[in-house]
Design a protein around this motif. Structure first.
Motif, PDB file in Angstrom:
ATOM      1  N   ARG A 199       0.857  -1.197  -0.029  1.00 49.52           N
ATOM      2  CA  ARG A 199      -0.124  -0.052   0.027  1.00 49.52           C
ATOM      3  C   ARG A 199       0.749   1.203   0.038  1.00 49.52           C
ATOM      4  NH1 ARG A 199      -2.527   3.508  -1.161  1.00 49.52           N
ATOM      5  NH2 ARG A 199      -4.173   4.492  -0.433  1.00 49.52           N
ATOM      6  N   PHE A 200       1.785   1.342   0.658  1.00 49.55           N
ATOM      7  CA  PHE A 200       2.721   2.439   0.858  1.00 49.55           C
ATOM      8  C   PHE A 200       3.974   2.246   0.237  1.00 49.55           C
ATOM      9  CE2 PHE A 200      -0.159   2.381   4.320  1.00 49.55           C
ATOM     10  CZ  PHE A 200      -0.495   3.712   4.523  1.00 49.55           C
ATOM     11  N   HIS A 201       4.215   1.344  -0.690  1.00 53.09           N
ATOM     12  CA  HIS A 201       5.432   1.178  -1.557  1.00 53.09           C
ATOM     13  C   HIS A 201       6.674   1.220  -0.676  1.00 53.09           C
ATOM     14  CE1 HIS A 201       2.847   3.399  -4.591  1.00 53.09           C
ATOM     15  NE2 HIS A 201       2.445   2.127  -4.512  1.00 53.09           N
ATOM     16  N   LEU A 202       6.718   0.252   0.147  1.00 55.84           N
ATOM     17  CA  LEU A 202       7.878   0.133   1.253  1.00 55.84           C
ATOM     18  C   LEU A 202       8.748  -0.975   0.696  1.00 55.84           C
ATOM     19  CD1 LEU A 202       6.075   0.779   4.518  1.00 55.84           C
ATOM     20  CD2 LEU A 202       7.141   2.550   3.232  1.00 55.84           C
ATOM     21  N   SER A 203      10.051  -0.849   1.002  1.00 57.61           N
ATOM     22  CA  SER A 203      11.031  -2.209   0.876  1.00 57.61           C
ATOM     23  C   SER A 203      11.104  -2.856   2.208  1.00 57.61           C
ATOM     24  CB  SER A 203      12.539  -1.510   0.737  1.00 57.61           C
ATOM     25  OG  SER A 203      12.777  -0.673   1.661  1.00 57.61           O
ATOM     26  N   SER A 204      11.599  -4.039   2.021  1.00 54.81           N
ATOM     27  CA  SER A 204      11.772  -5.044   3.264  1.00 54.81           C
ATOM     28  C   SER A 204      12.443  -4.335   4.393  1.00 54.81           C
ATOM     29  CB  SER A 204      12.325  -6.301   2.664  1.00 54.81           C
ATOM     30  OG  SER A 204      11.463  -6.832   1.955  1.00 54.81           O
TER      31      SER A 204
END
Length: 438
Positions: A129-134
């Motif tokens: 949803r918020f385009h985050l990386s691991s």
């Protein structure tokens, strides 16, 4: 029917009493009621006190049977439930260790459900949803442990010398506020634009496909700082639960019941994450925006499907704040706590008791005594071995639990809700094992 005056051994006269034929009340023949404290009767009533008014009339006060003054009325102020002058009678029934166990267990259950359950379940959904990386989502998950590490020592040290129920209540307020804050980005970012393309990481004209991967950063990824701050509040709020909560519960019961009470408390704290996985799995089967689900031809197996990750934090955050109210009303010391402490001291071996007293001599709970206290713990071999073992266990279990739903989802093709349900079912085995130990 009535008594008569007769001389006593030293020549004084005193009233004598006889009862009525019908078992009525007895009164002195001379009518003097000023010094009479107890009058028996056949109907079960008895007089507490007789006082003569200025007009010579006697005012009698009666009570039923052999009832005595309630034990609550004899308690010190620091042993009564309430706050200030607000001490209603209904709270007297809750001024015991059983009620304390119930509310502490519910608080630990709620905290475990939120932090160790729901947060781990929604990691992959938040990433999409918020385009985050691991690495960014890993920092969010670690925020709880970072805050706990920094606050456990001062909270346990200063809180142990203060009003522990107030510390516990304030901690639950922080847990609730952290949960509400964790759900806030959903309302700030707007409705989700669903897509059937599973590689929808850079959206809009501001990003060019010719740019390197490092430059492909979505503006909404900045909401990760709100998630991190929410997790920090979770960590600070949970610090009193497993330090002050355990010690408060242990001090409030007999020595032979302490292990049972603490075991039930920890069982609820373990049950919380299991229920959190199951609840989170059910919530992720709902579409993220209730009013938009009919506009998109999506199912739960579609790549663009996102579940209602925020709903659990919104509801359980309110529950956590509500649980702070009964904890706040508990007294600093439950009735008979001092009696239990004295009994434990008498049961302790003499040399051990003297060693503990000598170690505590000169400690007044100030900041200057904190290094001395830490030194005493570090040289305690038994305590250090138990602490290292618990840390090793948490290193293995908590790291796996945080990313287990994500691994199952990505490696085996399960949906986020099904992956959460699988981990939740596995967590039930740990709960059952703790119940078997008790």
């Amino acid at each position: 029917m009535y008594g008569s005056m007769h001389p006593d051994a030293v020549g004084h006269t005193s009233p004598s009493f006889t009862g009525d034929e019908d078992g009525g009340n007895e009164i002195p023949e001379n009518g003097d009621l000023g010094d009479v404290h107890l009058v028996t009767s056949g109907n079960g009533l008895r007089s507490r006190n007789h006082s003569t008014t200025e007009g010579g009339e006697a005012a009698n006060s009666w009570r039923l049977g052999e009832s005595v003054e309630s034990d609550v009325g004899k308690l010190d102020e620091d042993e009564q439930c309430g706050c200030g002058s607000f001490r209603p009678r209904v709270l007297r029934k809750c001024n015991n260790a059983v009620c304390l166990l119930i509310w502490l267990s519910l608080a630990a259950f709620t905290q475990g459900l939120l932090v160790n359950g729901l947060v781990n379940v929604v990691v992959t959904t938040i990433e999409k949803r918020f385009h985050l990386s691991s690495s960014q989502s890993g920092l969010i998950v670690s925020g709880y442990d970072i805050a706990s590490l920094l606050t456990l020592l001062p909270v346990s040290y200063f809180g142990g010398a203060g009003r522990r129920p107030r510390w516990l209540a304030f901690g639950m307020v922080l847990v609730g506020l952290g949960s509400l804050l964790f759900s806030l980005p959903h309302f700030l970012v707007g409705n989700y634009l669903a897509s059937t393309n599973s590689t929808n990481l850079c959206v809009g004209t501001a990003f060019s496909t010719s740019q390197p991967a490092e430059a492909c950063v979505s503006p909404i990824s900045r909401f990760r700082y709100i998630f991190i701050f929410g997790q920090l509040l979770h960590g600070v709020g949970a610090a009193p639960l497993y330090t002050l909560g355990v010690s408060f519960l242990d001090d409030s019961v007999k020595l032979k019941l302490s292990s049972l009470y603490v075991g039930i408390y920890y069982a609820f704290s373990t049950l919380g994450p299991a229920v959190g996985y199951l609840l989170g799995g059910q919530l992720l089967s709902l579409y993220i925006d209730f009013n938009e689900v009919s506009k998109w031809p999506l199912t739960e197996s579609s790549p663009g499907w996102l579940g209602a990750w925020w709903l659990g934090f919104l509801g359980m955050g309110c529950v956590a704040i509500f649980l702070s109210i009964p904890l706040f009303l508990f007294p600093p010391v439950l009735p008979r706590t001092r009696e239990y402490k004295a009994a434990r001291k008498s049961e302790t071996q003499g040399d051990i008791a003297e060693a503990v007293e000598s170690a505590q001599l000169g400690f007044n709970g100030s900041i200057r005594d904190l290094p001395k206290t830490v030194k005493l713990l570090l040289i305690n071999k038994t305590f250090m071995c138990l602490s290292i073992g618990a840390a090793a266990d948490a290193f293995l279990v908590m790291g796996c639990a945080a990313y287990a739903p994500k691994i199952i989802e990505s490696q085996f093709g399960y949906s986020a809700s099904n992956a959460a349900l699988i981990v939740g079912e596995c967590s039930r085995a740990q709960v059952l094992s703790r119940l078997d130990v008790m």
